[in-house]
Scaffold this motif. Structure first.
Motif, PDB file in Angstrom:
ATOM      1  N   MET A   1       7.657 -15.763 125.993  1.00  0.00           N
ATOM      2  CA  MET A   1       9.286 -15.037 125.452  1.00  0.00           C
ATOM      3  C   MET A   1      10.845 -15.737 127.451  1.00  0.00           C
ATOM      4  SD  MET A   1      10.490 -11.537 125.613  1.00  0.00           S
ATOM      5  CE  MET A   1       9.319 -10.480 126.660  1.00  0.00           C
ATOM      6  N   PHE A   2       9.351 -15.671 128.122  1.00  0.00           N
ATOM      7  CA  PHE A   2      10.397 -16.268 129.251  1.00  0.00           C
ATOM      8  C   PHE A   2       9.989 -17.954 129.794  1.00  0.00           C
ATOM      9  CE2 PHE A   2       9.068 -11.887 130.134  1.00  0.00           C
ATOM     10  CZ  PHE A   2      10.566 -11.143 130.219  1.00  0.00           C
ATOM     11  N   THR A   3       9.645 -18.609 128.219  1.00  0.00           N
ATOM     12  CA  THR A   3       9.586 -20.105 128.341  1.00  0.00           C
ATOM     13  C   THR A   3      10.622 -20.916 126.885  1.00  0.00           C
ATOM     14  OG1 THR A   3       8.407 -19.753 126.899  1.00  0.00           O
ATOM     15  CG2 THR A   3       7.454 -19.783 129.117  1.00  0.00           C
ATOM     16  N   GLY A   4      11.075 -21.405 127.425  1.00  0.00           N
ATOM     17  CA  GLY A   4      11.837 -22.277 126.729  1.00  0.00           C
ATOM     18  C   GLY A   4      13.399 -22.103 126.398  1.00  0.00           C
ATOM     19  N   LEU A   5      14.741 -22.282 125.880  1.00  0.00           N
ATOM     20  CA  LEU A   5      15.845 -21.418 125.854  1.00  0.00           C
ATOM     21  C   LEU A   5      16.404 -20.267 125.196  1.00  0.00           C
ATOM     22  CD1 LEU A   5      18.775 -22.812 126.396  1.00  0.00           C
ATOM     23  CD2 LEU A   5      18.214 -22.936 123.822  1.00  0.00           C
ATOM     24  N   SER A   6      16.731 -19.699 126.016  1.00  0.00           N
ATOM     25  CA  SER A   6      17.318 -18.530 126.636  1.00  0.00           C
ATOM     26  C   SER A   6      18.431 -17.674 125.795  1.00  0.00           C
ATOM     27  CB  SER A   6      17.108 -17.141 127.618  1.00  0.00           C
ATOM     28  OG  SER A   6      16.778 -15.670 127.390  1.00  0.00           O
ATOM     29  N   ALA A   7      19.693 -18.080 124.850  1.00  0.00           N
ATOM     30  CA  ALA A   7      20.288 -17.286 124.817  1.00  0.00           C
ATOM     31  C   ALA A   7      21.477 -16.886 125.151  1.00  0.00           C
ATOM     32  CB  ALA A   7      20.607 -18.341 123.656  1.00  0.00           C
ATOM     33  N   PHE A   8      22.287 -16.847 125.893  1.00  0.00           N
ATOM     34  CA  PHE A   8      22.886 -15.651 126.282  1.00  0.00           C
ATOM     35  C   PHE A   8      24.094 -15.361 125.380  1.00  0.00           C
ATOM     36  CE2 PHE A   8      19.502 -15.718 128.937  1.00  0.00           C
ATOM     37  CZ  PHE A   8      20.186 -14.323 130.131  1.00  0.00           C
ATOM     38  N   PRO A   9      24.730 -14.610 123.822  1.00  0.00           N
ATOM     39  CA  PRO A   9      25.785 -14.936 123.925  1.00  0.00           C
ATOM     40  C   PRO A   9      26.885 -14.344 124.341  1.00  0.00           C
ATOM     41  CG  PRO A   9      24.479 -13.345 122.218  1.00  0.00           C
ATOM     42  CD  PRO A   9      23.368 -13.926 124.281  1.00  0.00           C
ATOM     43  N   LEU A  10      28.243 -14.105 123.826  1.00  0.00           N
ATOM     44  CA  LEU A  10      29.022 -13.288 124.401  1.00  0.00           C
ATOM     45  C   LEU A  10      29.217 -11.933 123.738  1.00  0.00           C
ATOM     46  CD1 LEU A  10      32.289 -13.781 125.206  1.00  0.00           C
ATOM     47  CD2 LEU A  10      32.510 -14.625 123.266  1.00  0.00           C
ATOM     48  N   THR A  11      29.728 -11.235 124.104  1.00  0.00           N
ATOM     49  CA  THR A  11      30.182  -9.469 123.116  1.00  0.00           C
ATOM     50  C   THR A  11      31.556  -9.816 123.574  1.00  0.00           C
ATOM     51  OG1 THR A  11      28.015  -9.149 125.013  1.00  0.00           O
ATOM     52  CG2 THR A  11      29.298  -6.948 123.418  1.00  0.00           C
ATOM     53  N   PRO A  12      31.645  -9.671 122.040  1.00  0.00           N
ATOM     54  CA  PRO A  12      33.594  -9.805 121.866  1.00  0.00           C
ATOM     55  C   PRO A  12      33.847  -8.777 122.402  1.00  0.00           C
ATOM     56  CG  PRO A  12      31.904 -11.080 120.017  1.00  0.00           C
ATOM     57  CD  PRO A  12      31.525 -10.731 121.008  1.00  0.00           C
ATOM     58  N   MET A  13      34.561  -8.230 122.375  1.00  0.00           N
ATOM     59  CA  MET A  13      35.405  -7.055 122.345  1.00  0.00           C
ATOM     60  C   MET A  13      36.702  -6.803 122.608  1.00  0.00           C
ATOM     61  SD  MET A  13      33.969  -6.470 126.566  1.00  0.00           S
ATOM     62  CE  MET A  13      32.275  -6.773 126.508  1.00  0.00           C
ATOM     63  N   SER A  14      37.208  -5.605 122.401  1.00  0.00           N
ATOM     64  CA  SER A  14      38.395  -5.305 122.757  1.00  0.00           C
ATOM     65  C   SER A  14      38.788  -4.041 124.214  1.00  0.00           C
ATOM     66  CB  SER A  14      39.581  -4.974 121.886  1.00  0.00           C
ATOM     67  OG  SER A  14      38.959  -4.182 121.189  1.00  0.00           O
ATOM     68  N   GLU A  15      40.417  -4.215 124.537  1.00  0.00           N
ATOM     69  CA  GLU A  15      39.686  -2.268 125.453  1.00  0.00           C
ATOM     70  C   GLU A  15      39.455  -1.716 124.226  1.00  0.00           C
ATOM     71  OE1 GLU A  15      40.437  -2.396 128.837  1.00  0.00           O
ATOM     72  OE2 GLU A  15      40.588  -4.309 127.652  1.00  0.00           O
ATOM     73  N   SER A  16      39.187  -1.170 122.485  1.00  0.00           N
ATOM     74  CA  SER A  16      39.028  -0.695 121.662  1.00  0.00           C
ATOM     75  C   SER A  16      37.278  -0.464 121.929  1.00  0.00           C
ATOM     76  CB  SER A  16      39.676  -0.042 121.055  1.00  0.00           C
ATOM     77  OG  SER A  16      39.772  -1.671 119.745  1.00  0.00           O
ATOM     78  N   GLY A  17      36.910  -1.453 122.371  1.00  0.00           N
ATOM     79  CA  GLY A  17      35.365  -1.266 122.180  1.00  0.00           C
ATOM     80  C   GLY A  17      35.392  -2.593 121.789  1.00  0.00           C
ATOM     81  N   ILE A  18      33.499  -2.717 121.429  1.00  0.00           N
ATOM     82  CA  ILE A  18      32.961  -4.256 120.937  1.00  0.00           C
ATOM     83  C   ILE A  18      33.482  -4.610 119.884  1.00  0.00           C
ATOM     84  CG2 ILE A  18      30.722  -4.591 120.568  1.00  0.00           C
ATOM     85  CD1 ILE A  18      29.246  -3.328 123.101  1.00  0.00           C
ATOM     86  N   ASP A  19      33.341  -5.575 119.612  1.00  0.00           N
ATOM     87  CA  ASP A  19      33.804  -5.999 118.028  1.00  0.00           C
ATOM     88  C   ASP A  19      31.913  -6.127 117.519  1.00  0.00           C
ATOM     89  OD1 ASP A  19      34.175  -7.745 114.952  1.00  0.00           O
ATOM     90  OD2 ASP A  19      35.206  -8.338 115.828  1.00  0.00           O
ATOM     91  N   GLU A  20      31.776  -5.750 116.454  1.00  0.00           N
ATOM     92  CA  GLU A  20      30.524  -5.298 116.546  1.00  0.00           C
ATOM     93  C   GLU A  20      29.863  -6.634 115.566  1.00  0.00           C
ATOM     94  OE1 GLU A  20      28.897  -1.510 115.335  1.00  0.00           O
ATOM     95  OE2 GLU A  20      29.898  -0.169 117.625  1.00  0.00           O
ATOM     96  N   GLN A  21      30.652  -6.468 114.460  1.00  0.00           N
ATOM     97  CA  GLN A  21      30.271  -7.484 113.012  1.00  0.00           C
ATOM     98  C   GLN A  21      30.367  -9.083 114.277  1.00  0.00           C
ATOM     99  OE1 GLN A  21      33.196  -6.826 110.147  1.00  0.00           O
ATOM    100  NE2 GLN A  21      32.024  -5.093 108.685  1.00  0.00           N
ATOM    101  N   ALA A  22      31.090  -9.001 115.051  1.00  0.00           N
ATOM    102  CA  ALA A  22      31.572 -10.854 114.963  1.00  0.00           C
ATOM    103  C   ALA A  22      30.346 -10.700 116.266  1.00  0.00           C
ATOM    104  CB  ALA A  22      32.544 -10.553 116.390  1.00  0.00           C
ATOM    105  N   TYR A  23      29.241  -9.316 117.338  1.00  0.00           N
ATOM    106  CA  TYR A  23      28.380  -9.251 118.160  1.00  0.00           C
ATOM    107  C   TYR A  23      27.398  -9.873 117.427  1.00  0.00           C
ATOM    108  CZ  TYR A  23      25.486  -7.981 121.221  1.00  0.00           C
ATOM    109  OH  TYR A  23      24.155  -8.500 122.132  1.00  0.00           O
ATOM    110  N   ALA A  24      26.911  -9.395 116.109  1.00  0.00           N
ATOM    111  CA  ALA A  24      26.125  -9.618 114.745  1.00  0.00           C
ATOM    112  C   ALA A  24      25.748 -10.996 114.855  1.00  0.00           C
ATOM    113  CB  ALA A  24      25.800  -8.096 114.289  1.00  0.00           C
TER     114      ALA A  24
END
Length: 299
Positions: A1-24
């Protein structure tokens, strides 16, 4: 797990909360591309701007969207009690590991940093990656502090800041830390523009911002380095220099935010206030760079 590429995605959000569909969708893209792990709620994921409830929800979304790909969930917070609560939430969500940065308002002593990890690892049932990110947290780890923390139960990895650009200096840097921490503890590099150098200098993992949006591009570099082809890994990184320049000048979060919205993978406004996106001239430059590098939603 701690080898190779660990990809860190954006958490898209607005002031009303996380854009859950975009994040998924962002997380699912990474799993489909075959990244080695996914770093949910890292600095690129804007963890510090979210409530406990939002972070717990984001962890659940990431684990579900990632399917079989291991998810490492960020649990950094100002108070130890908050970190412990976030660790509990991450484990309940099914995280394969957690990522802990020592957040602070008052400057922390080395004993206080060590005490944080000691208290948290005592309660953990999953592995922990030490998140050494001084530009964001303003906590500067010495190698000796890393060695103390690496001896704690559940500590399985260390994410170090960018290595020196010069190959020999990078190798010396990695070897100095490697000599002090147990062999079982992975050392991984961040700072995307030094990833090729860090991987070929002995780092076992790349904790990647660009991999969170362009996983196939990042995987090609990672696999070249893992196969011992330092020349190809360096060439692939050099090709991305225009993007690295934008990262260094504007900050990787703002650049990736702008790229995600340009490609239709997140809404135009996707950062938590007071953070704002790129200025129009910088956005135009980003679009030019992406087009010139042929970086699109399939990259």
């Amino acid at each position: 797990m701690f080898t190779g590429l660990s990809a860190f995605p954006l958490t898209p959000m607005s002031e009303s909360g996380i854009d859950e569909q975009a994040y998924a969708r962002l997380v699912a893209r990474l799993a489909s591309a075959g990244v080695d792990s996914i770093g949910a709620l890292g600095s690129t994921g804007s963890y510090a701007y979210l409530s406990r409830e939002q972070r717990a929800r984001a962890a659940r979304i990431a684990v579900e969207a990632a399917e079989e790909t291991p998810v490492i969930v960020g649990i950094g917070a100002l108070r130890t009690s908050q970190v412990l609560a976030l660790a509990e939430d991450a484990q309940k969500a099914g995280a394969s590991a957690v990522l802990l940065a020592p957040m602070t308002y008052q400057p922390l002593t080395e004993d206080e940093v060590f005490g944080l990890y000691e208290d948290v690892t005592r309660e953990l049932s999953v592995p922990l990656c030490v998140y050494d990110n001084p530009n964001t947290t303003h906590v500067h780890f010495t190698d000796e502090l890393h060695a103390r923390i690496a001896g704690l139960p559940q500590v399985a990895a260390i994410k170090i800041p960018p290595v020196p650009d010069e190959a020999a200096a990078a190798k010396e840097r990695v070897q100095a830390l490697r000599a002090l921490v147990p062999d079982a503890v992975s050392i991984g590099v961040s700072g995307d523009w030094t990833a090729a150098t860090g991987l070929t200098a002995g780092c076992g993992a790349w904790y990647s911002v660009v991999g969170g949006l362009f996983p196939r591009t990042a995987l090609a570099l990672t696999r070249a380095a893992q196969s011992g082809d330092a020349e190809r890994a360096t060439a692939l990184s050099d090709r991305l220099q225009p993007l690295w320049e934008l990262f260094r000048h504007h900050g990787s979060l703002r650049v990736i935010s702008g790229a995600a919205s340009h490609l239709g993978l997140a809404s135009e406004t996707n950062l938590p206030l007071p953070l704002r996106g790129l200025a129009p001239d910088a956005r135009d430059r980003l679009v030019t760079v992406l087009d010139g590098l042929n970086l699109d939603a399939s990259s």
